[in-house]
Design a protein around this motif. Structure first.
Motif, PDB file in Angstrom:
ATOM      1  N   GLN A  18       0.834  -1.199   0.000  1.00  0.00           N
ATOM      2  CA  GLN A  18       0.000   0.000   0.000  1.00  0.00           C
ATOM      3  C   GLN A  18       0.868   1.247   0.000  1.00  0.00           C
ATOM      4  O   GLN A  18       1.870   1.320   0.716  1.00  0.00           O
ATOM      5  N   PHE A  44      -5.073  -3.822  -1.696  1.00  0.00           N
ATOM      6  CA  PHE A  44      -5.843  -4.281  -0.547  1.00  0.00           C
ATOM      7  C   PHE A  44      -7.270  -3.751  -0.554  1.00  0.00           C
ATOM      8  O   PHE A  44      -8.104  -4.191   0.231  1.00  0.00           O
ATOM      9  N   ASN A  45      -7.531  -2.766  -1.412  1.00  0.00           N
ATOM     10  CA  ASN A  45      -8.889  -2.249  -1.564  1.00  0.00           C
ATOM     11  C   ASN A  45      -9.029  -1.640  -2.955  1.00  0.00           C
ATOM     12  O   ASN A  45      -8.046  -1.542  -3.712  1.00  0.00           O
ATOM     13  N   THR A  61      -7.724 -10.317  -1.250  1.00  0.00           N
ATOM     14  CA  THR A  61      -9.095 -10.210  -0.733  1.00  0.00           C
ATOM     15  C   THR A  61      -9.310 -11.050   0.523  1.00  0.00           C
ATOM     16  O   THR A  61     -10.443 -11.181   0.981  1.00  0.00           O
ATOM     17  N   HIS A  92      -1.017  -4.834   7.602  1.00  0.00           N
ATOM     18  CA  HIS A  92      -0.427  -5.721   6.601  1.00  0.00           C
ATOM     19  C   HIS A  92       1.078  -5.494   6.477  1.00  0.00           C
ATOM     20  O   HIS A  92       1.846  -6.440   6.263  1.00  0.00           O
ATOM     21  N   PHE A 176     -13.444  -6.401  -1.819  1.00  0.00           N
ATOM     22  CA  PHE A 176     -12.411  -6.614  -0.799  1.00  0.00           C
ATOM     23  C   PHE A 176     -13.113  -6.708   0.556  1.00  0.00           C
ATOM     24  O   PHE A 176     -12.964  -5.822   1.409  1.00  0.00           O
ATOM     25  N   TYR A 179     -11.250  -6.073   4.085  1.00  0.00           N
ATOM     26  CA  TYR A 179     -10.365  -4.934   4.310  1.00  0.00           C
ATOM     27  C   TYR A 179     -10.965  -3.950   5.307  1.00  0.00           C
ATOM     28  O   TYR A 179     -12.133  -3.586   5.221  1.00  0.00           O
TER      29      TYR A 179
END
Length: 413
Positions: A18, A44-45, A61, A92, A176, A179
């Motif tokens: 990210q 992640f999203n 996911t 994460h 996702f 998340y």
């Protein structure tokens, strides 16, 4: 170019986790590819996906608990030899850092610049409390003589990127499902906070400017400055002993009331990016009244920080980079958390109770060498929402400093 970037460029296959909200990682991927480095991206999203337009994209996911095993397999299958992220304290990223240490994979972290403006940080292993820089290495360095190019960083670009990011993330949340945003706020809560910010700025602007004039003209050299940080900053949650900013405020005022000379004043400077999320005016007032120092304690937001520093007696902060600015102005600086610059020659190692009475100035010669050390090891002349000269000169064509949403990428299925 910083030693951290030079080392990163020796790797073969880099995976980006990210990044900052916006297109910075998209441009960074272009830069790495121009150096013949393979680049993969893990989203992640949906907001992550929207701003990234290169290939080799993988959408994670699964749950947070399952991420480490998944990343272990991903690193092995893709032959990843370096992981890059923004912020080393996101859930994460914490897992990724531990995993990289175990597997012998390099781990690099982007962060806001230790030295501002016109710098951003890239550091291996982690920042502040996770830093492994050895200040013994600075002894042979000369004085700093850096002249970074102006980066045209613009706050409105951050605002636009944040709005788009949160809207897209919310709209495609079903893609996702596991998340959760690392700051613990929903898109609606973030939106409401940013809507409050301009209203609070309007209400406090003139009182804050008056407070600044009074401090400079009537209390020159008689006040200590306390630089507050964003309430959910990872530097608070991971690199300090405090549960929240209120606990820090209480400790500082309590110590000031018991040990500071009667003629001294205390000024809390609120972080402008936290204006819509938190307002500590009543908190500071109530705590000061409880410790019977209400007439000596002040609070404001829209005040010029360098001006306040120049006329202050010293600064107290948890671990904000404003502490380095205070040291630059040769002011005594007390750090209450863990910071990369918290060394004996730069900050005051006395307990806070004694700091009010006999604040110790930093060693300017050491600071100049330390600054050069940080620049050579970790600082890149650039901006997340502006130009990055270190990046552009290696690309065949300069990327625009403020790309359109169409240029920034589109949501991938």
């Amino acid at each position: 170019m910083a030693a951290s970037m030079q080392h990163l460029l020796t790797h073969q296959h880099v995976v980006l986790l990210q990044g900052k909200m916006g297109s910075f990682f998209n441009r960074f991927a272009s830069f790495l590819q121009s150096q013949n480095i393979s680049v993969s991206k893990i989203n992640f999203n949906a907001g992550d996906a929207f701003f990234y337009k290169h290939e080799q994209v993988h959408n994670y996911t699964g749950t947070l608990i399952a991420f480490a095993p998944w990343l272990t397999q991903f690193i092995a299958e893709q032959q990843i030899d370096a992981v890059v992220c923004f912020g080393d304290c996101r859930p994460h990223h914490l897992q990724a850092a531990k995993l990289c240490e175990k597997l012998g994979v390099s781990f690099f972290v982007f962060e806001e610049g230790y030295l501002r403006p016109d710098y951003i940080t890239l550091q291996e292993h982690g920042i502040n409390g996770y830093s492994r820089l050895n200040t013994e290495d600075i002894k042979a360095l000369k004085k700093a003589n850096d002249k970074p190019l102006y980066t045209h960083n613009r706050f409105y670009r951050l605002c636009v990127a944040a709005i788009v990011y949160y809207v897209i993330t919310r709209a495609f949340k079903h893609r996702f499902p596991h998340y959760h945003h690392y700051r613990g706020m929903t898109a609606w809560q973030e939106a409401m906070a940013w809507l409050k910010a301009p209203w609070r700025k309007l209400l406090g602007y003139y009182p804050d400017k008056k407070l600044q004039r009074d401090l400079v003209n009537k209390a020159d050299g008689r006040y200590f400055l306390v630089s507050l940080q964003v309430h959910n900053d990872s530097q608070i949650t991971h690199h300090s002993p405090y549960l929240d900013i209120v606990q820090f405020i209480d400790e500082v005022i309590n110590s000031f009331a018991s040990h500071a000379p009667q003629e001294q004043l205390l000024v809390f400077k609120h972080h402008p990016l936290d204006r819509g999320h938190r307002d500590y005016r009543a908190v500071v007032s109530n705590i000061a009244a409880r410790y019977k120092v209400a007439a000596r304690v002040f609070y404001g937001c829209d005040m010029h920080l360098p001006t306040l520093m120049k006329h202050s007696k010293g600064m107290v902060t948890i671990n904000s980079t404003t502490g380095l600015q205070s040291i630059y102005h040769q002011k005594p600086t007390k750090i209450m958390g863990r910071a990369i610059y918290d060394t004996e020659q730069l900050t005051d190692s006395q307990p806070l109770d004694k700091f009010w009475q006999t604040p110790q100035r930093p060693e300017n010669e050491f600071y100049l060498r330390f600054r050069e050390f940080l620049i050579e090891q970790t600082q890149l002349n650039g901006a997340f929402y502006g130009k990055s000269p270190w990046m552009y000169k290696y690309l065949h064509t300069n990327a625009p400093s403020s790309p359109s949403l169409e240029e920034q990428g589109s949501l991938k299925p």
